[in-house]
Write an enzyme that holds these catalytic residues in place. Sequence first.
Site, PDB file in Angstrom:
ATOM      1  N   GLY A 186      31.573 -47.656  24.722  1.00  0.00           N
ATOM      2  CA  GLY A 186      30.925 -46.663  25.572  1.00  0.00           C
ATOM      3  C   GLY A 186      29.419 -46.790  25.456  1.00  0.00           C
ATOM      4  O   GLY A 186      28.704 -46.838  26.453  1.00  0.00           O
ATOM      5  N   HIS A 187      28.939 -46.828  24.212  1.00  0.00           N
ATOM      6  CA  HIS A 187      27.509 -47.011  23.954  1.00  0.00           C
ATOM      7  C   HIS A 187      27.270 -48.460  23.549  1.00  0.00           C
ATOM      8  O   HIS A 187      27.676 -48.899  22.487  1.00  0.00           O
ATOM      9  CB  HIS A 187      27.036 -46.057  22.848  1.00  0.00           C
ATOM     10  CG  HIS A 187      25.540 -45.936  22.744  1.00  0.00           C
ATOM     11  ND1 HIS A 187      24.696 -47.013  22.777  1.00  0.00           N
ATOM     12  CD2 HIS A 187      24.746 -44.844  22.601  1.00  0.00           C
ATOM     13  CE1 HIS A 187      23.433 -46.597  22.663  1.00  0.00           C
ATOM     14  NE2 HIS A 187      23.443 -45.288  22.567  1.00  0.00           N
ATOM     15  N   GLU A 247      20.259 -37.897  29.387  1.00  0.00           N
ATOM     16  CA  GLU A 247      19.151 -38.731  28.887  1.00  0.00           C
ATOM     17  C   GLU A 247      18.991 -39.937  29.801  1.00  0.00           C
ATOM     18  O   GLU A 247      18.900 -41.084  29.350  1.00  0.00           O
ATOM     19  CB  GLU A 247      19.414 -39.152  27.441  1.00  0.00           C
ATOM     20  CG  GLU A 247      19.681 -37.969  26.520  1.00  0.00           C
ATOM     21  CD  GLU A 247      20.042 -38.367  25.094  1.00  0.00           C
ATOM     22  OE1 GLU A 247      20.158 -39.584  24.824  1.00  0.00           O
ATOM     23  OE2 GLU A 247      20.188 -37.478  24.251  1.00  0.00           O
ATOM     24  N   GLU A 262      13.018 -40.898  25.983  1.00  0.00           N
ATOM     25  CA  GLU A 262      13.370 -41.019  24.571  1.00  0.00           C
ATOM     26  C   GLU A 262      12.688 -42.224  23.931  1.00  0.00           C
ATOM     27  O   GLU A 262      12.600 -43.297  24.529  1.00  0.00           O
ATOM     28  CB  GLU A 262      14.891 -41.147  24.437  1.00  0.00           C
ATOM     29  CG  GLU A 262      15.370 -41.180  23.004  1.00  0.00           C
ATOM     30  CD  GLU A 262      16.877 -41.352  22.893  1.00  0.00           C
ATOM     31  OE1 GLU A 262      17.352 -41.635  21.781  1.00  0.00           O
ATOM     32  OE2 GLU A 262      17.566 -41.205  23.917  1.00  0.00           O
ATOM     33  N   CYS A 288      18.379 -40.935  15.711  1.00  0.00           N
ATOM     34  CA  CYS A 288      18.295 -42.351  16.063  1.00  0.00           C
ATOM     35  C   CYS A 288      16.859 -42.844  16.147  1.00  0.00           C
ATOM     36  O   CYS A 288      16.569 -44.010  15.853  1.00  0.00           O
ATOM     37  CB  CYS A 288      19.023 -42.611  17.378  1.00  0.00           C
ATOM     38  SG  CYS A 288      18.543 -41.488  18.705  1.00  0.00           S
TER      39      CYS A 288
END
Length: 647
Positions: free
Chosen positions: A178-179, A316, A332, A412
């Site tokens: 997914g990421h 985001e 970000e 992160c």
Amino acid sequence: MCDIRINSDFWRRYLDIVRDRLIPYQWGVLTDQIVCSAPSHAVRNFKIAAGVMEGEFSGFVFQDSDLYKWLEAVGNALKLQKNPDLEDKADEIIGYIAGAQESDGYLNTYFQLKEPDKKWSNLLECHELYCAGHLLEAAVAYARGTGKDRLLGAACRLADCIDRVFGWEDGKLHGCPGHQEIELGLIKLYDWTGESRYLKLALYFLEVRGSNRFFEEEFERRGRISHWTKGPVEEPNRYYNQYPYTYYNQFHAPVRSQTKAVGHGVRAVYMYTAMAQAALRCGDEGLLSACRQLWENMVHKQMYLTGSIGATPSGEAFTRDYDLPNDTNYSETCASVGLIRFSMEMLRGEPDSRYGDVIEKALYNTILAGMAVDGNHFFYVNPMEAVPEICDANPERSHIKTVRQEWYSCACCPPNIARTITDIESLIYTVSGSRIFVHQYIGSRLETEQEEGTVRLSLEADFPWSGKTKLRVNGPDTFCGEIALRIPEWCTRYTLAVNGENKRLEDLDTERGYLIVKNIWKKGDCLEWNMEMEPRFVQADRRVFYNAGKAALIRGPLVYCIEEIDNGPYLYECRVDGACVPLEAWEEELGGYCSLSMPGVRYRGRTQEKLYDRVKIHKEKIRLKAVPYFLWNNRGRGEMATWMPLM
């Protein structure tokens, strides 16, 4: 291969901050010896999984990745300078990681401790492959920095485990993360080990994306239960994204067919970076062409002046072309890290000054803005303007912090800053045959092998404050080659001299924004490359309607902003003369910086009994002071603006 060492005063200072403050601070947070408002528990989770302490998993499903990024930064830092104490701390943590790894190579503390029966069952939401990718990157960095291979061994066993689970073959899962991140880790592991299976697996994860309905089928298999809500949801990702869920994770189409940057900003640029890496290693022009289109769309239609991306906190994410609000944007820090990596891969494949310009823009503005000069406070989100009391009160702006935070529950960004700054040397040069490209004007020393022997160059620069640079040849006695100098987007006038003799620029070749200087170079030769760095105002494309009638101020690679501490409150009342020439002044605070001042007019409003009353304009001549955007909020909380109305 090149050996590069930094000697820039500017970047040595930031490297010292990262090594002496940021990395030790993060170690304290990750080991819970420094208690912040959002405890980490990252090392604790590995200790429990390794059986050296008792307890339950704590934190997000991706908590392992914070520790892996810290280890990557440590590996980078140890390559630059040995530090036995830091190395011992890292080795202890690596021991817990190795101890937590299962016999088949599987490693993820969330699933090992909390849901051992659900491994590989929620690839869309649960970050198993994302965490694995960061381990692979950390392992290579630590091996390169220390020569030790214990973490590398764990990374290879995990990669082998993943290779047994995923692929096109029958009996394997035909899914992808997914990421995105595992693709980057696998390619880096391939580069280090030479094991072709890792490159093949990275290519699989790219090619399968958007080619099947794996995520929808996985969603049905788990009863439509969301990891985040712990209950049934209508469709994947709907909980945290208003856009079509397939766009959020960039699986709305096969990667080769994607032409526009969409969805979650960090996920997008991590995937685009891997696409560029794969294209270059495989000589795949079709994949590289897709990368060009994605880069063009993102940079020319969806990127902020500071090199940040992601216009909305909803997911985001990117929104649409030219939608770039200043006071609600997300931008970000991690997304700019990914943009730098994507641009650098494109630059390696096809040297073009545009890629170097974007790297420079994101590096000197957004990345540095993400960390306070104390090395212990951070921005996750990087707005273009902010009014503290509005950000505090308005839920649509609650993601905007006007004071850097000591840590985040989703942390992160701080380790991403650390691993980026400690790898700064990788952005400066590339070598193609006998041509040496200078992409970034960061004081440094380069050693690279040519037919004549080891070529040694030193770059002297007071960048980003001055555009005057010197490139000296320190060996061998002679070599026949070319030095390609990037002509920055912001530079309209420049001069070149070799051994004190001015060169006619019209006699020199330029290629894709690089000035090509051919010579039979001798030891002791000196090339002086001077780029004028006058301040200037810039305007946005008229389709960015938020900036209509406004201008922003830049000097060299730096975007400037005005702050309340220098100019008083109600900054939105202030207007500037876009035709004026700002005055430069050197300030000693915050480690030293160049400030700019300019005439302006304040359209002073009034506090009145009625909320709305008849117009009564009071114009007041003022002098505005601007500071580099990356330093904003280092002198206290207050209003900030980059785009200013014109008089």
